[in-house]
Scaffold this motif. Sequence first.
Motif, PDB file in Angstrom:
ATOM      1  N   ILE A 290       1.003  -1.160   0.061  1.00  0.00           N
ATOM      2  CA  ILE A 290       0.433  -0.155  -0.044  1.00  0.00           C
ATOM      3  C   ILE A 290       0.840   1.218  -0.145  1.00  0.00           C
ATOM      4  CG2 ILE A 290      -1.577   1.639   1.349  1.00  0.00           C
ATOM      5  CD1 ILE A 290      -2.981  -1.235   2.458  1.00  0.00           C
ATOM      6  N   ALA A 291       1.997   1.420   0.594  1.00  0.00           N
ATOM      7  CA  ALA A 291       3.243   2.848   0.788  1.00  0.00           C
ATOM      8  C   ALA A 291       3.005   2.913  -0.451  1.00  0.00           C
ATOM      9  CB  ALA A 291       4.419   1.947   1.527  1.00  0.00           C
ATOM     10  N   GLY A 292       3.784   1.738  -1.207  1.00  0.00           N
ATOM     11  CA  GLY A 292       4.044   2.155  -2.797  1.00  0.00           C
ATOM     12  C   GLY A 292       3.096   2.731  -3.334  1.00  0.00           C
ATOM     13  N   LEU A 293       2.194   1.937  -3.478  1.00  0.00           N
ATOM     14  CA  LEU A 293       0.671   2.987  -4.010  1.00  0.00           C
ATOM     15  C   LEU A 293       0.514   4.198  -3.655  1.00  0.00           C
ATOM     16  CD1 LEU A 293      -1.215  -0.358  -4.723  1.00  0.00           C
ATOM     17  CD2 LEU A 293       0.154   0.395  -6.066  1.00  0.00           C
ATOM     18  N   LEU A 294       0.731   4.357  -2.113  1.00  0.00           N
ATOM     19  CA  LEU A 294       0.339   5.474  -2.264  1.00  0.00           C
ATOM     20  C   LEU A 294       1.713   6.780  -2.793  1.00  0.00           C
ATOM     21  CD1 LEU A 294      -0.348   5.809   1.269  1.00  0.00           C
ATOM     22  CD2 LEU A 294      -1.236   5.462  -0.218  1.00  0.00           C
ATOM     23  N   VAL A 295       2.945   6.103  -3.099  1.00  0.00           N
ATOM     24  CA  VAL A 295       3.937   6.695  -3.654  1.00  0.00           C
ATOM     25  C   VAL A 295       3.138   7.488  -4.864  1.00  0.00           C
ATOM     26  CG1 VAL A 295       6.214   7.181  -4.283  1.00  0.00           C
ATOM     27  CG2 VAL A 295       5.407   6.531  -1.437  1.00  0.00           C
ATOM     28  N   GLN A 319      -4.150   4.060   7.836  1.00  0.00           N
ATOM     29  CA  GLN A 319      -4.000   4.547   9.318  1.00  0.00           C
ATOM     30  C   GLN A 319      -3.455   4.409   9.636  1.00  0.00           C
ATOM     31  OE1 GLN A 319      -8.316   4.074  10.536  1.00  0.00           O
ATOM     32  NE2 GLN A 319      -8.895   6.053   9.342  1.00  0.00           N
ATOM     33  N   ARG A 320      -2.908   2.367   9.711  1.00  0.00           N
ATOM     34  CA  ARG A 320      -2.448   1.554  10.558  1.00  0.00           C
ATOM     35  C   ARG A 320      -0.418   2.387   9.868  1.00  0.00           C
ATOM     36  NH1 ARG A 320      -3.836  -4.470  10.529  1.00  0.00           N
ATOM     37  NH2 ARG A 320      -1.885  -4.712  12.239  1.00  0.00           N
ATOM     38  N   LEU A 321      -0.711   2.077   8.870  1.00  0.00           N
ATOM     39  CA  LEU A 321       0.555   2.901   7.926  1.00  0.00           C
ATOM     40  C   LEU A 321       1.199   3.807   8.746  1.00  0.00           C
ATOM     41  CD1 LEU A 321       2.890   2.382   6.656  1.00  0.00           C
ATOM     42  CD2 LEU A 321       1.802   3.619   4.044  1.00  0.00           C
ATOM     43  N   ALA A 322      -0.020   5.006   8.756  1.00  0.00           N
ATOM     44  CA  ALA A 322       0.446   6.306   9.523  1.00  0.00           C
ATOM     45  C   ALA A 322       0.541   6.046  10.976  1.00  0.00           C
ATOM     46  CB  ALA A 322      -1.206   7.077   9.075  1.00  0.00           C
ATOM     47  N   ALA A 323      -0.292   5.695  11.401  1.00  0.00           N
ATOM     48  CA  ALA A 323       0.832   5.516  12.393  1.00  0.00           C
ATOM     49  C   ALA A 323       1.922   4.780  13.399  1.00  0.00           C
ATOM     50  CB  ALA A 323      -0.612   4.669  13.344  1.00  0.00           C
ATOM     51  N   ALA A 324       2.403   3.913  12.340  1.00  0.00           N
ATOM     52  CA  ALA A 324       3.164   3.275  12.528  1.00  0.00           C
ATOM     53  C   ALA A 324       4.520   3.882  12.260  1.00  0.00           C
ATOM     54  CB  ALA A 324       3.410   1.837  11.717  1.00  0.00           C
ATOM     55  N   LEU A 325       4.320   4.906  10.663  1.00  0.00           N
ATOM     56  CA  LEU A 325       5.348   5.840  10.833  1.00  0.00           C
ATOM     57  C   LEU A 325       5.248   7.494  11.106  1.00  0.00           C
ATOM     58  CD1 LEU A 325       5.652   4.999   7.036  1.00  0.00           C
ATOM     59  CD2 LEU A 325       7.015   4.036   8.857  1.00  0.00           C
ATOM     60  N   GLY A 326       4.181   7.172  12.043  1.00  0.00           N
ATOM     61  CA  GLY A 326       3.706   9.227  12.979  1.00  0.00           C
ATOM     62  C   GLY A 326       3.443   9.894  11.460  1.00  0.00           C
ATOM     63  N   LYS A 328       0.868  12.500   9.398  1.00  0.00           N
ATOM     64  CA  LYS A 328      -0.436  12.868   9.626  1.00  0.00           C
ATOM     65  C   LYS A 328      -1.632  12.714   8.174  1.00  0.00           C
ATOM     66  CE  LYS A 328       1.255  16.125  12.876  1.00  0.00           C
ATOM     67  NZ  LYS A 328       1.360  17.726  13.186  1.00  0.00           N
ATOM     68  N   THR A 329      -1.117  12.130   7.082  1.00  0.00           N
ATOM     69  CA  THR A 329      -1.472  12.644   6.092  1.00  0.00           C
ATOM     70  C   THR A 329      -1.030  10.934   5.327  1.00  0.00           C
ATOM     71  OG1 THR A 329      -0.393  13.249   4.352  1.00  0.00           O
ATOM     72  CG2 THR A 329      -1.785  14.695   5.881  1.00  0.00           C
ATOM     73  N   ARG A 330      -2.345  10.130   3.897  1.00  0.00           N
ATOM     74  CA  ARG A 330      -1.456   9.449   3.907  1.00  0.00           C
ATOM     75  C   ARG A 330      -0.701  10.276   2.160  1.00  0.00           C
ATOM     76  NH1 ARG A 330      -3.562   9.677  -1.231  1.00  0.00           N
ATOM     77  NH2 ARG A 330      -4.523   6.955  -1.143  1.00  0.00           N
ATOM     78  N   PHE A 331       0.023  10.543   1.837  1.00  0.00           N
ATOM     79  CA  PHE A 331       0.748  10.892   1.059  1.00  0.00           C
ATOM     80  C   PHE A 331       2.064  11.467   2.309  1.00  0.00           C
ATOM     81  CE2 PHE A 331       3.484  13.717  -0.337  1.00  0.00           C
ATOM     82  CZ  PHE A 331       4.379  13.575  -1.605  1.00  0.00           C
ATOM     83  N   LEU A 336       7.185   8.341   3.902  1.00  0.00           N
ATOM     84  CA  LEU A 336       8.161   8.371   5.237  1.00  0.00           C
ATOM     85  C   LEU A 336       8.342   6.433   4.841  1.00  0.00           C
ATOM     86  CD1 LEU A 336       6.036  10.352   8.321  1.00  0.00           C
ATOM     87  CD2 LEU A 336       8.317  10.329   7.372  1.00  0.00           C
ATOM     88  N   ALA A 337       7.648   6.283   4.199  1.00  0.00           N
ATOM     89  CA  ALA A 337       7.420   4.900   4.029  1.00  0.00           C
ATOM     90  C   ALA A 337       9.107   4.556   3.087  1.00  0.00           C
ATOM     91  CB  ALA A 337       5.958   3.642   3.053  1.00  0.00           C
ATOM     92  N   ALA A 338       8.762   5.664   2.675  1.00  0.00           N
ATOM     93  CA  ALA A 338       9.990   5.529   1.109  1.00  0.00           C
ATOM     94  C   ALA A 338      11.434   5.688   2.101  1.00  0.00           C
ATOM     95  CB  ALA A 338      10.484   6.231  -0.289  1.00  0.00           C
ATOM     96  N   ARG A 339      11.062   6.410   2.475  1.00  0.00           N
ATOM     97  CA  ARG A 339      12.775   7.445   3.333  1.00  0.00           C
ATOM     98  C   ARG A 339      12.831   6.452   3.958  1.00  0.00           C
ATOM     99  NH1 ARG A 339      11.838  13.225   6.634  1.00  0.00           N
ATOM    100  NH2 ARG A 339      11.062  13.323   4.229  1.00  0.00           N
TER     101      ARG A 339
END
Length: 343
Positions: A290-295, A319-326, A328-331, A336-339
Amino acid sequence: MTETRRLVSEERDVLEMFGLDEAQEAVYLTVLDLPSVTCSDLRRRRPDLPPERIDAALDHLEKNGLVAHRTTPHDRYVAVPPDIALLDWLQRRTSALLEAQSTIGTLTKRYQAVSRHEEPAALLEVVLGVSALDRWNQCLAGANREIRVFERPPYSELRPWVAAGTANPIQMDLLAKGVRCRLIYDRAAIDARPNLDELREGIEGGEEARVVGELPLRMTLIDDQLALLPLRHEHPVSEGMLLVRPSPLLTALSALFEAVWQQAPPLIIDCIPGEGGEDPARLDESLVVIAGLLVAGLSDQAVARHLGVSVRTVERRIQRLAAALGAKTRFQAGALAARHGWI
């Protein structure tokens, strides 16, 4: 007798390499077989040769150091040892060849210093109509080392694999032959596909795929020798193609691809569990997908459609991805997943 004839034939083949004609070979071999010989001896032993040809052959052989002329006590000819005479000739020829090779290098540099593409037609070729797509595919199939692609719509109705959700058969053949395939997709290219099967098949076959929000043009680069572009922006290839050969323009297009490639994150596509079948062991993997598709810039609806789950399932996992990375938005979650090196 047969063996003798074979040896004589081989000797003549070798002597021909040293530039001797048939008469010169015959005279030389006759002299070689005798301690010494006079012109009269040669004429008697070689009645098949006119006297003037024997005299001319002796002059040539003496001039090239293959025989020596002794005037005392009689006017006789003797053979110079072949390992001396022919080796000296070979060394002189080798020296001449090395000098010729050096000259070729000098001439090549002069050739390369002059532009050979003074006419625009030598740099650019325009192919119109439906035949443009055939030409595009022919050029693509001819790749030997690498293809690099900016992949974005619009797509022609003559590209059935896109609508069918299957990989480009030409590209799959290239991958099977060991041709490197690097593709950069933009968000619209992914949205235009009915599912992710085509993209997944290509990546599993060896394609290197990355993704950006938007590409400036559609383009295929082949072996650093050709660039293929639609003739008009926002028009399919089936309406016309521009073919670019080695030139500053091709160099610029190549540099553009490499610059975008360095900045684009990998396109990661994998299956994730559907609703009601979530496997905790694959939870992190599904979030990576999902992170890859968001990017890539896909909407929640597009992600849900491509992954075959509901929009609510996608929203919950984001929401779970955002919470794990801290985030605030889907983008921001995708960024942050890429970083963090997730994608």
